[in-house]
Design an enzyme around this catalytic site. Structure first.
Site, PDB file in Angstrom:
ATOM      1  N   GLY A 114       1.031  -1.099  -0.204  1.00 29.92           N
ATOM      2  CA  GLY A 114       0.261  -0.182   0.023  1.00 29.92           C
ATOM      3  C   GLY A 114       0.982   1.014   0.100  1.00 29.92           C
TER       4      GLY A 114
ATOM      5  CB  CYS B 110       5.104  -3.413   0.006  1.00 32.40           C
ATOM      6  SG  CYS B 110       5.812  -2.021  -0.365  1.00 32.40           S
ATOM      7  CE1 TYR B 111       1.234   1.444   5.803  1.00 36.69           C
ATOM      8  CE2 TYR B 111       0.028  -0.242   5.469  1.00 36.69           C
ATOM      9  CZ  TYR B 111       0.288   0.513   5.862  1.00 36.69           C
ATOM     10  OH  TYR B 111      -0.731   1.540   7.183  1.00 36.69           O
TER      11      TYR B 111
ATOM     12  CG  HIS C 214       5.079  -5.655  -4.454  1.00 35.48           C
ATOM     13  ND1 HIS C 214       4.316  -5.630  -3.978  1.00 35.48           N
ATOM     14  CD2 HIS C 214       6.289  -4.137  -3.867  1.00 35.48           C
ATOM     15  CE1 HIS C 214       4.398  -4.391  -3.288  1.00 35.48           C
ATOM     16  NE2 HIS C 214       5.213  -3.458  -3.523  1.00 35.48           N
TER      17      HIS C 214
ATOM     18  CD  GLU D 116       2.523  -8.255  -5.553  1.00 30.77           C
ATOM     19  OE1 GLU D 116       2.582  -7.422  -4.402  1.00 30.77           O
ATOM     20  OE2 GLU D 116       3.338  -8.994  -4.426  1.00 30.77           O
TER      21      GLU D 116
ATOM     22  CG  ASP E  55     -16.386  -9.876 -19.395  1.00 26.41           C
ATOM     23  OD1 ASP E  55     -15.837 -11.466 -19.728  1.00 26.41           O
ATOM     24  OD2 ASP E  55     -16.002  -8.999 -19.680  1.00 26.41           O
TER      25      ASP E  55
ATOM     26  CE  LYS F 249     -12.261 -10.294 -20.647  1.00 24.63           C
ATOM     27  NZ  LYS F 249     -13.872  -9.434 -20.775  1.00 24.63           N
TER      28      LYS F 249
END
Length: 515
Positions: free
Chosen positions: A54, A81-82, A171, A173, A229, A371
């Protein structure tokens, strides 16, 4: 019973990527803002908790803090991180402004082996990671040990393996940390003990049962645009409730070339799905007359869609439910916009509920999916690859690809340029290598010369990006021969355009549209 991982959001723009990596590991997870956890954590019953990054600083007053209930569960916790900083602060560590901030690529030196690194990194090795921080942990809480350092973060990775608490300053991710997905997989599988039983086949079976329970013997009306979608929603509902479903194709006049005909052929002719076609092009164009603000365009289009659906529902004798292709990123953005920590980059026309005058409830069977997961669900339903692999096309259509005022003439010009662009991409065998490609008609006119005549016409911008999840994007590196061929065709075949440019902007997390 499906195992759950809870991701606590503190406002990072890449929090959604944490969820993607966890789901790729076969574990179901959800993202919840830090200030909404107390009311749901017991029912959600997570097997592990991940604290996101964040933009805030724990050194400031009234910034987000990790709720105490996170540590009351007795489950593994990973702070990123945060998330690492607020965890360390809560447990008795110290946070200070970093002498040297780290933003971008950095290198992590592995100082000790630990379960988080098992089979990935070993003591004495150095590995690339991605940093984004201005504060740093300077004293770790009791029970922790240092397992990794970087040049500017002496506590870049910490572990308390007795309590199964871990913290990383980098990070994992993002793709810029090459082994980050494996690290997250280690956390949910080896440390939290999740089996990884969340599959699309299991989701399909559960969702069909849930839809039948929700709908009962009532009627559902579904907006079918032909995009991935809405197509998957229609196929899923048809599988679950059959003739209780009525699909409506709203021809807004803002669709791509031949799009309405393709939808009719796919669903009415091939799949025998009940389909009504509402010709509403003049209505949408009149509503958008003189409107230039992109957010206002979205709201007008969303509201007009609802009006048309209401008319169509009345025409078939009423409907009890309206189906929408709301995806999980839309839900996350909406939650953040209404009280969470993340900045909302754009509003979404599918999120926000229905007007009170409409006596219908929403059916949103994709609201838990990203998605690429929707594409997988479409394949599980047996939809053809040319449909599930289709480039994303937003509900507002060409309206948000014409910055400024929208006119019928501009729509016709853009539709033809867009058709040529996609034709050339397909002819070159590049369609499946690109996440999304589209043309934009810029609100700029330039002087040009065509033959012996001077022209004063529009500039067309072309955009094509690669992406795995639609949250980050890099431009596609077309060669000059391709760009020259496309530009030549557009200028020669589309009256009203005399210049073509290619957008080479790479996008961080957020929208990849032009607006």
């Amino acid at each position: 019973m499906t195992e759950h991982v809870l991701i606590v959001e503190f406002g990072s723009q890449v929090t959604q990527l944490i969820a993607r990596r966890v789901r790729e590991a076969g574990v179901y997870c959800e993202i919840v803002p830090f200030n909404k956890i107390d009311g749901m954590i017991d029912d959600f019953d997570p097997k592990a908790i991940i604290l996101s990054g964040g933009p805030a600083s724990v050194l400031d007053i009234d910034t987000p803090r990790v709720p105490a209930c996170v540590f009351d569960r007795g489950v593994p916790v990973l702070g990123i991180c945060y998330g690492q900083q607020t965890m360390a602060d809560h447990l008795g560590g110290t946070i200070e402004n970093a002498d040297h901030r780290e933003f971008g690529r950095a290198f992590l030196d592995i100082t000790e082996d630990c379960d988080l690194f098992d089979g990935i990194w070993s003591k004495g090795e150095r590995h690339q990671v991605w940093m984004s921080h201005g504060d740093t942990v300077t004293a770790i809480p009791e029970g922790f040990r240092v397992v990794g350092v970087s040049d500017n973060a002496p506590f870049a990775a910490i572990a308390d393996e007795e309590r199964r608490y871990y913290g990383v300053q980098f990070h994992p991710e993002v793709v810029h940390t090459p082994d980050g997905a494996k690290l997250l997989s280690n956390f949910v599988h080896k440390i939290a003990g999740c089996s990884g039983d969340w599959t699309m086949a299991a989701f399909l079976e559960n969702e069909i049962a849930a839809l039948r329970k929700q709908v009962g013997d009532k009627r559902v009306i579904c907006g079918l645009s032909g995009g991935v979608d809405s197509s998957v929603v229609a196929a899923l509902l048809h599988e679950a409730i059959g003739e209780q479903l009525v699909c409506v194709l709203v021809d807004t006049g803002l669709l791509r070339h031949g799009e309405a005909d393709q939808v009719i052929e796919h669903f009415r002719d091939h799949y025998n799905v009940p389909l009504r076609v509402a010709d509403a092009g003049e209505l949408f164009l009149s509503k958008l007359d003189g409107v230039t603000d992109p957010e206002q365009k979205r709201k007008i289009i969303g509201g007009t869609f609802i009006d048309v659906f209401e008319e169509e529902a009345n025409a078939v004798g009423g409907a009890d439910f309206l189906a929408q292709g709301t995806l999980y990123p839309d839900v996350i953005e909406s939650v953040s916009f209404h009280g969470g920590p993340s900045a909302t980059i754009k509003s979404h026309h599918n999120v926000g509920g229905l007007p009170e005058r409409m006596d219908m409830d929403l059916v949103e069977p994709l609201r838990e999916l990203f998605k690429d997961e929707v594409r997988d669900l479409g394949r599980e339903l047996g939809l053809p690859e040319n449909l599930v692999g289709r480039h994303p096309f937003p509900g507002p259509g060409l309206a948000i690809r014409i910055p400024g005022e929208i006119t019928g003439e501009k729509i016709d010009i853009l539709r033809q340029a867009d058709r040529i662009y996609l034709e050339e991409i397909r002819n070159s065998g590049l369609y499946d290598a690109i996440w999304q490609a589209f043309a934009v008609l810029l609100p700029v006119r330039t002087v040009g010369v065509m033959g012996d005549e001077r022209t004063y016409d529009y500039v067309c911008a072309l955009r094509a990006v690669t992406s795995t999840d639609g949250m980050t994007a890099d431009y596609y590196p077309f060669d000059h021969e391709f760009l020259g061929r496309v530009s030549n065709r557009i200028i020669n075949e589309v009256r009203g355009i005399n210049r073509v440019v290619y957008d080479v902007t790479s996008k961080p997390p957020g929208t990849i549209e032009w607006e």
